[in-house]
Design an enzyme around this catalytic site. Structure first.
Site, PDB file in Angstrom:
ATOM      1  N   THR A   1       1.222   7.290  68.674  1.00  0.00           N
ATOM      2  CA  THR A   1       1.070   8.239  67.781  1.00  0.00           C
ATOM      3  C   THR A   1       1.983   7.619  66.340  1.00  0.00           C
ATOM      4  O   THR A   1       2.207   7.889  65.248  1.00  0.00           O
ATOM      5  CB  THR A   1       1.478   9.699  67.660  1.00  0.00           C
ATOM      6  OG1 THR A   1       2.592  10.110  68.376  1.00  0.00           O
ATOM      7  CG2 THR A   1       0.592   9.728  68.857  1.00  0.00           C
ATOM      8  N   GLY A   2       3.337   6.929  66.771  1.00  0.00           N
ATOM      9  CA  GLY A   2       4.279   6.263  65.535  1.00  0.00           C
ATOM     10  C   GLY A   2       3.452   5.167  64.882  1.00  0.00           C
ATOM     11  O   GLY A   2       2.289   4.451  65.434  1.00  0.00           O
TER      12      GLY A   2
ATOM     13  N   SER B   1       7.131  10.413  72.021  1.00  0.00           N
ATOM     14  CA  SER B   1       6.134  11.808  73.016  1.00  0.00           C
ATOM     15  C   SER B   1       5.444  11.545  71.106  1.00  0.00           C
ATOM     16  O   SER B   1       5.580  12.329  70.257  1.00  0.00           O
ATOM     17  CB  SER B   1       7.049  13.082  72.855  1.00  0.00           C
ATOM     18  OG  SER B   1       5.703  14.281  73.298  1.00  0.00           O
TER      19      SER B   1
ATOM     20  N   TYR C   1       2.621  19.592  76.843  1.00  0.00           N
ATOM     21  CA  TYR C   1       4.026  19.358  76.061  1.00  0.00           C
ATOM     22  C   TYR C   1       4.828  19.723  76.080  1.00  0.00           C
ATOM     23  O   TYR C   1       5.520  19.547  76.666  1.00  0.00           O
ATOM     24  CB  TYR C   1       3.102  19.168  74.573  1.00  0.00           C
ATOM     25  CG  TYR C   1       4.115  19.697  73.545  1.00  0.00           C
ATOM     26  CD1 TYR C   1       4.889  18.003  73.064  1.00  0.00           C
ATOM     27  CD2 TYR C   1       4.643  20.518  72.650  1.00  0.00           C
ATOM     28  CE1 TYR C   1       5.930  17.479  72.278  1.00  0.00           C
ATOM     29  CE2 TYR C   1       6.136  20.083  71.806  1.00  0.00           C
ATOM     30  CZ  TYR C   1       6.108  18.536  71.976  1.00  0.00           C
ATOM     31  OH  TYR C   1       7.167  18.005  70.618  1.00  0.00           O
TER      32      TYR C   1
ATOM     33  N   ARG D   1      -0.673  18.408  61.475  1.00  0.00           N
ATOM     34  CA  ARG D   1       0.012  19.494  61.830  1.00  0.00           C
ATOM     35  C   ARG D   1      -0.069  20.552  60.117  1.00  0.00           C
ATOM     36  O   ARG D   1      -0.528  19.950  59.301  1.00  0.00           O
ATOM     37  CB  ARG D   1       2.064  19.340  61.756  1.00  0.00           C
ATOM     38  CG  ARG D   1       2.297  19.584  63.482  1.00  0.00           C
ATOM     39  CD  ARG D   1       3.611  19.075  63.836  1.00  0.00           C
ATOM     40  NE  ARG D   1       3.472  17.633  63.482  1.00  0.00           N
ATOM     41  CZ  ARG D   1       4.690  16.821  63.747  1.00  0.00           C
ATOM     42  NH1 ARG D   1       5.591  17.349  64.741  1.00  0.00           N
ATOM     43  NH2 ARG D   1       4.820  15.489  63.895  1.00  0.00           N
TER      44      ARG D   1
END
Ligand code: UDP
Length: 311
Positions: A36-37, A76, A146, A187
């Site tokens: 996800t980075g 994460s 999570y 988000r």
């Protein structure tokens, strides 16, 4: 020379953290699986003295030459969309990844810092949330991957502290926003900004009366850096105690972006917490830290950044 290993260093928070540590004159070894980075996040620091990047997952064995003074475990998936897309990777990086990075800290005699989360409090029954609250988490719900991974990570970090005497610091990070969030992150803040800038409908979940407390990333990084240099062990809440409804966030972003988007209401995700606000008494008294950037200022800066970066 102080040397830090930052996992998840090509993520949103990780890349800001790497930059700050380089500014302090530290050497930084950034590890990221790029799940996800992304490498775009480290473009601005890639050529700086003392910076190195390793493309690798922390779920695999980690071999590092030379000394390490600090291990900062920030890898994460962190957005509800990401941990729904990658439930097993989320559990693994919190469990196996925390174990392996604690192993590095033990081998190198380094201080260990865990990026934990307000999600350890689940859908909280105590408000605001102090570090002493044990939380209200559904272990088998979609967010459980999570929440429970981070709760396990905290337990593992404290076990290494108690059994091996490792210096362990745990940040319980509340909602944070700012430049270098992904456009498709999912988000609320990046979604609303993207929708507002494109005059698309702004999708508020439920009636928008649920609350969050938004911290601008520079404030958060300052809190984390002070925490790193402190002699605190265990968990410390790092976040902004200014609580607002999700509808207010949507309306503020719409206004600041000068957008003609309409605000529309969509179904609420399962187990979406009703309210969230950090009790930051501990950070205030022990670190002399509190956020400085007002929500409108931080959103303004983020919108300006997004106008350029997301084109
Ligand atoms: N949310 C929303 N619209 C969106 C994305 C999120 O209304 O497009 C809501 C979400 O349901 C939650 C709040 O905004 O109530 C904050 O969600 P976010 O994904 O930013 O993070 P969370 O605090 O839930 O981890």
């Amino acid at each position: 020379m102080t040397r830090a290993l930052v996992t998840g260093g090509a993520g949103f928070l990780g890349s800001h953290l790497c930059e700050r540590l380089l500014d302090e004159g530290w050497d930084v070894l950034c590890i990221d699986s790029l799940l996800t980075g992304n490498e775009g996040n480290i473009e601005r620091i890639r050529d700086r003295d003392g910076f190195a990047f390793m493309h690798q997952s922390v779920v695999e064995d980690i071999e590092i030459d030379g000394g390490v003074d600090f291990v900062l475990h920030f890898a994460s998936p962190a957005s509800p969309r990401d941990y729904l897309d990658y439930p097993i990777q989320t559990l693994k990086v919190g469990a196996v990844g925390t174990w392996k990075t604690l192993g590095v800290a033990k081998a190198k005699g380094a201080t260990f810092m865990l990026a934990s989360t307000s999600e350890v409090y689940g859908d909280p029954l105590v408000h605001p949330q102090p570090e002493t609250y044990w939380g209200n988490v559904n272990p088998i719900g979609p967010r459980g991957v999570y929440d429970e991974a981070k709760r396990y990570a905290e337990a593992m970090a404290m076990a290494y502290h108690r059994e091996h005497g490792i210096d362990v610091k745990i940040n319980r990070i509340f909602n944070t926003y700012g430049p270098f969030m992904r456009r498709q992150d999912g988000r609320a803040v990046p979604n609303f900004i993207d929708q507002a800038l494109n005059d698309q409908p702004i999708t508020v979940h439920g009636d928008g009366s649920q609350t969050r407390s938004l911290c601008y990333v520079d404030d958060l990084i300052e809190g984390i850096f002070r925490h790193l240099r402190s002699d605190l062990h265990g968990p410390t809440n790092i976040g902004n105690p200014h609580e607002v409804t999700v509808l207010e966030i949507a309306e503020t972003i719409k206004k600041l972006a000068g957008s003609s988007s309409e605000i529309v209401f969509a179904p609420r995700p399962v187990d979406d917490p009703e309210q969230r606000r950090p009790d930051i008494t501990r950070a205030r008294s022990e670190l002399g830290w509190e956020p400085q950037v007002a929500m409108e200022d931080g959103l303004d800066r983020t919108i300006e950044w997004a106008r350029g970066a997301w084109n």
